[in-house]
Design an enzyme around this catalytic site. Structure first.
Site, PDB file in Angstrom:
ATOM      1  N   ASP A 112       0.845  -1.204   0.000  1.00  0.00           N
ATOM      2  CA  ASP A 112       0.000   0.000   0.000  1.00  0.00           C
ATOM      3  C   ASP A 112       0.874   1.245   0.000  1.00  0.00           C
ATOM      4  OD1 ASP A 112      -2.271  -1.573   0.222  1.00  0.00           O
ATOM      5  OD2 ASP A 112      -2.567  -1.189   2.355  1.00  0.00           O
ATOM      6  N   ARG A 162      -1.797  -0.536  -8.376  1.00  0.00           N
ATOM      7  CA  ARG A 162      -3.180  -0.223  -8.024  1.00  0.00           C
ATOM      8  C   ARG A 162      -3.279   1.303  -8.043  1.00  0.00           C
ATOM      9  NH1 ARG A 162      -3.932  -1.088  -2.078  1.00  0.00           N
ATOM     10  NH2 ARG A 162      -4.514  -3.247  -2.475  1.00  0.00           N
TER      11      ARG A 162
HETATM   12  C1  LIG Z   1      -8.907  -1.235  -2.973  1.00  0.00           C
HETATM   13  C2  LIG Z   1      -8.454   0.097  -2.457  1.00  0.00           C
HETATM   14  C3  LIG Z   1      -7.179   0.223  -1.966  1.00  0.00           C
HETATM   15  C4  LIG Z   1      -6.709   1.468  -1.524  1.00  0.00           C
HETATM   16  N1  LIG Z   1      -5.402   1.612  -1.141  1.00  0.00           N
HETATM   17  C5  LIG Z   1      -4.930   2.835  -0.814  1.00  0.00           C
HETATM   18  C6  LIG Z   1      -3.557   3.065  -0.543  1.00  0.00           C
HETATM   19  O1  LIG Z   1      -2.729   2.167  -0.587  1.00  0.00           O
HETATM   20  N2  LIG Z   1      -3.161   4.332  -0.231  1.00  0.00           N
HETATM   21  C7  LIG Z   1      -4.047   5.373  -0.183  1.00  0.00           C
HETATM   22  O2  LIG Z   1      -3.635   6.509   0.073  1.00  0.00           O
HETATM   23  N3  LIG Z   1      -5.361   5.175  -0.410  1.00  0.00           N
HETATM   24  C8  LIG Z   1      -5.823   3.943  -0.718  1.00  0.00           C
HETATM   25  N4  LIG Z   1      -7.163   3.773  -0.989  1.00  0.00           N
HETATM   26  C9  LIG Z   1      -8.136   4.848  -0.653  1.00  0.00           C
HETATM   27  C10 LIG Z   1      -8.299   5.821  -1.792  1.00  0.00           C
HETATM   28  O3  LIG Z   1      -7.131   6.580  -1.954  1.00  0.00           O
HETATM   29  C11 LIG Z   1      -9.492   6.781  -1.531  1.00  0.00           C
HETATM   30  O4  LIG Z   1      -9.264   7.491  -0.344  1.00  0.00           O
HETATM   31  C12 LIG Z   1     -10.842   6.093  -1.407  1.00  0.00           C
HETATM   32  O5  LIG Z   1     -10.941   5.003  -2.294  1.00  0.00           O
HETATM   33  C13 LIG Z   1     -11.982   7.080  -1.735  1.00  0.00           C
HETATM   34  O6  LIG Z   1     -11.845   7.557  -3.042  1.00  0.00           O
HETATM   35  P1  LIG Z   1     -12.791   7.142  -4.274  1.00  0.00           P
HETATM   36  O7  LIG Z   1     -11.919   6.779  -5.416  1.00  0.00           O
HETATM   37  O8  LIG Z   1     -13.723   6.071  -3.866  1.00  0.00           O
HETATM   38  O9  LIG Z   1     -13.506   8.472  -4.704  1.00  0.00           O
HETATM   39  P2  LIG Z   1     -14.301   9.590  -3.898  1.00  0.00           P
HETATM   40  O10 LIG Z   1     -14.499  10.690  -4.860  1.00  0.00           O
HETATM   41  O11 LIG Z   1     -13.632   9.876  -2.593  1.00  0.00           O
HETATM   42  O12 LIG Z   1     -15.668   8.862  -3.580  1.00  0.00           O
HETATM   43  C14 LIG Z   1     -16.597   8.491  -4.585  1.00  0.00           C
HETATM   44  C15 LIG Z   1     -17.828   7.897  -3.938  1.00  0.00           C
HETATM   45  O13 LIG Z   1     -17.468   6.660  -3.298  1.00  0.00           O
HETATM   46  C16 LIG Z   1     -18.177   6.507  -2.080  1.00  0.00           C
HETATM   47  N5  LIG Z   1     -17.204   6.499  -0.971  1.00  0.00           N
HETATM   48  C17 LIG Z   1     -15.882   6.808  -1.053  1.00  0.00           C
HETATM   49  N6  LIG Z   1     -15.284   6.662   0.142  1.00  0.00           N
HETATM   50  C18 LIG Z   1     -16.242   6.273   0.994  1.00  0.00           C
HETATM   51  C19 LIG Z   1     -16.259   5.965   2.373  1.00  0.00           C
HETATM   52  N7  LIG Z   1     -15.173   6.021   3.135  1.00  0.00           N
HETATM   53  N8  LIG Z   1     -17.444   5.584   2.938  1.00  0.00           N
HETATM   54  C20 LIG Z   1     -18.568   5.506   2.205  1.00  0.00           C
HETATM   55  N9  LIG Z   1     -18.614   5.797   0.880  1.00  0.00           N
HETATM   56  C21 LIG Z   1     -17.483   6.168   0.280  1.00  0.00           C
HETATM   57  C22 LIG Z   1     -19.135   7.659  -1.992  1.00  0.00           C
HETATM   58  O14 LIG Z   1     -20.342   7.251  -2.600  1.00  0.00           O
HETATM   59  C23 LIG Z   1     -18.442   8.731  -2.824  1.00  0.00           C
HETATM   60  O15 LIG Z   1     -19.308   9.684  -3.309  1.00  0.00           O
HETATM   61  C24 LIG Z   1      -7.609   2.562  -1.502  1.00  0.00           C
HETATM   62  C25 LIG Z   1      -8.899   2.424  -2.003  1.00  0.00           C
HETATM   63  C26 LIG Z   1      -9.330   1.221  -2.494  1.00  0.00           C
HETATM   64  C27 LIG Z   1     -10.702   1.112  -3.063  1.00  0.00           C
END
Ligand SMILES: Cc1cc2nc3c(=O)[nH]c(=O)nc-3n(C[C@H](O)[C@H](O)[C@H](O)COP(=O)(O)OP(=O)(O)OC[C@H]3O[C@@H](n4cnc5c(N)ncnc54)[C@H](O)[C@@H]3O)c2cc1C
Length: 285
Positions: A112, A162
């Site tokens: 990560d 990723r």
């Molecule tokens: C498989 C995976 C691995 C990840 N690994 C890392 C990593 O190694 N390092 C890192 O910095 N980040 C990591 N992340 C987190 C990522 O960076 C984002 O913070 C997170 O995925 C929210 O962004 P989004 O792309 O969903 O878009 P956003 O624009 O934040 O969200 C889009 C929509 O998704 C839904 N949503 C998003 N987050 C949430 C929540 N917490 N609760 C409820 N609904 C939500 C809502 O409907 C929102 O409107 C990971 C995410 C995923 C899915």
């Protein structure tokens, strides 16, 4: 918080259980729905090298158990859990043991990405271990200005990436402060990965990012088995089922373990509505 039973119940929405056995049971349920998983044994920023060695041994157990279960699963880990804050060499040795074992078993270790101060050290370690063992990949965050160059670096070496938006609080000196710019960069980086990446993972719950990915893959004839979508356990189950029904590959990030607090707080910070969800449940019996 981590020792309070009431708080633990609230975290259950995002965390698959305290034990590996509970996480594997969740994995079985997901597999029945044709969803793969990556297991994260929660814990970050350990306070000693002894704790880091203990985390390594726990992860070895996870890698072995995943292999024995035959599940479509790999593991995700954070370098600060393996001693990066104390000793780069000790951290490398710990993670190398895991990558070597995963390689022997046909598994995979995803490193990560943590906050921006760790990016150089993470890429350097992953690049080195990948060259020697394969079986390891990392994460690139679209909110960082530097990420395009980092994606190129990974594509040139066949390192699996990723792509996510990024979950840490970063300054405008290193990261796009506006969501619109992060989203624009996400789409641009997704396109590079789909064209030149090694089995990229498009990790997002954002329907716009998902639609852009589907459209680009269709336009460029990128087959559905050449990439996967990834989401977090407990978030947007409706969207998860829809993607699987449409024939896309999906992997869920499934955290388990007692040290859930920092992970949980990042999930709350991403979406203020979650705080209301928590409050509502606090007042429900
Ligand atoms: C498989 C995976 C691995 C990840 N690994 C890392 C990593 O190694 N390092 C890192 O910095 N980040 C990591 N992340 C987190 C990522 O960076 C984002 O913070 C997170 O995925 C929210 O962004 P989004 O792309 O969903 O878009 P956003 O624009 O934040 O969200 C889009 C929509 O998704 C839904 N949503 C998003 N987050 C949430 C929540 N917490 N609760 C409820 N609904 C939500 C809502 O409907 C929102 O409107 C990971 C995410 C995923 C899915």
């Amino acid at each position: 918080m981590e020792t309070s039973a009431a708080a633990r119940r609230l975290a259950a929405r995002f965390v698959a259980g305290d034990t590996l056995e509970e996480a594997l049971a969740t994995g079985q349920r997901l597999q029945a729905e044709r969803i793969a998983l990556t297991l994260d044994r929660l814990g970050e920023s350990v306070t000693s090298l002894e704790e880091a060695a203990a985390a390594r041994d726990e992860y070895l157990r996870v890698i072995e158990a995943v292999h024995e279960s035959g599940a479509e699963a790999n593991v995700s880990l954070k370098l600060t859990q393996f001693g990066l804050d104390f000793s780069r060499d000790a951290c490398r040795a710990n993670v190398e043991q895991l990558v070597r074992r995963a390689a022997e078993l046909g598994g995979f270790v995803r490193v990560d990405m943590e906050s921006s101060e760790y990016v150089d050290r993470t890429l350097e370690l992953v690049t080195d271990l990948h060259a020697r063992h394969g079986a390891v990949g990392t994460v690139i965050q679209a909110y960082l200005y530097r990420s395009r160059a980092d994606i190129e670096h990974c594509c040139e070496r066949g390192i699996r990436v990723r792509l996510c938006k990024g979950a840490y609080l970063e300054s405008a000196a290193v990261a796009f402060p506006h969501k619109a710019d992060v989203d624009r960069n996400y789409v641009a980086l997704m396109k590079i990965l789909l064209e030149r990446g090694n089995y990229p993972a498009i990790a997002t719950h954002d329907e716009k990012m998902i639609a852009e990915t589907k459209a680009f893959a269709a336009a460029r004839n990128v087959a559905r088995d050449k990439f996967e979508f990834q989401m977090l356990y407990g978030i947007r189950r409706d969207l998860q089922r829809k993607l699987v029904a449409e024939g896309y590959r999906l992997r869920l990030y499934v955290p388990f373990g007692k040290a859930w607090y920092p992970y949980y707080m990042r999930r709350l910070a991403e979406r203020p509505a979650n705080v209301f969800f928590i409050l509502r449940n606090l007042f429900r019996r």
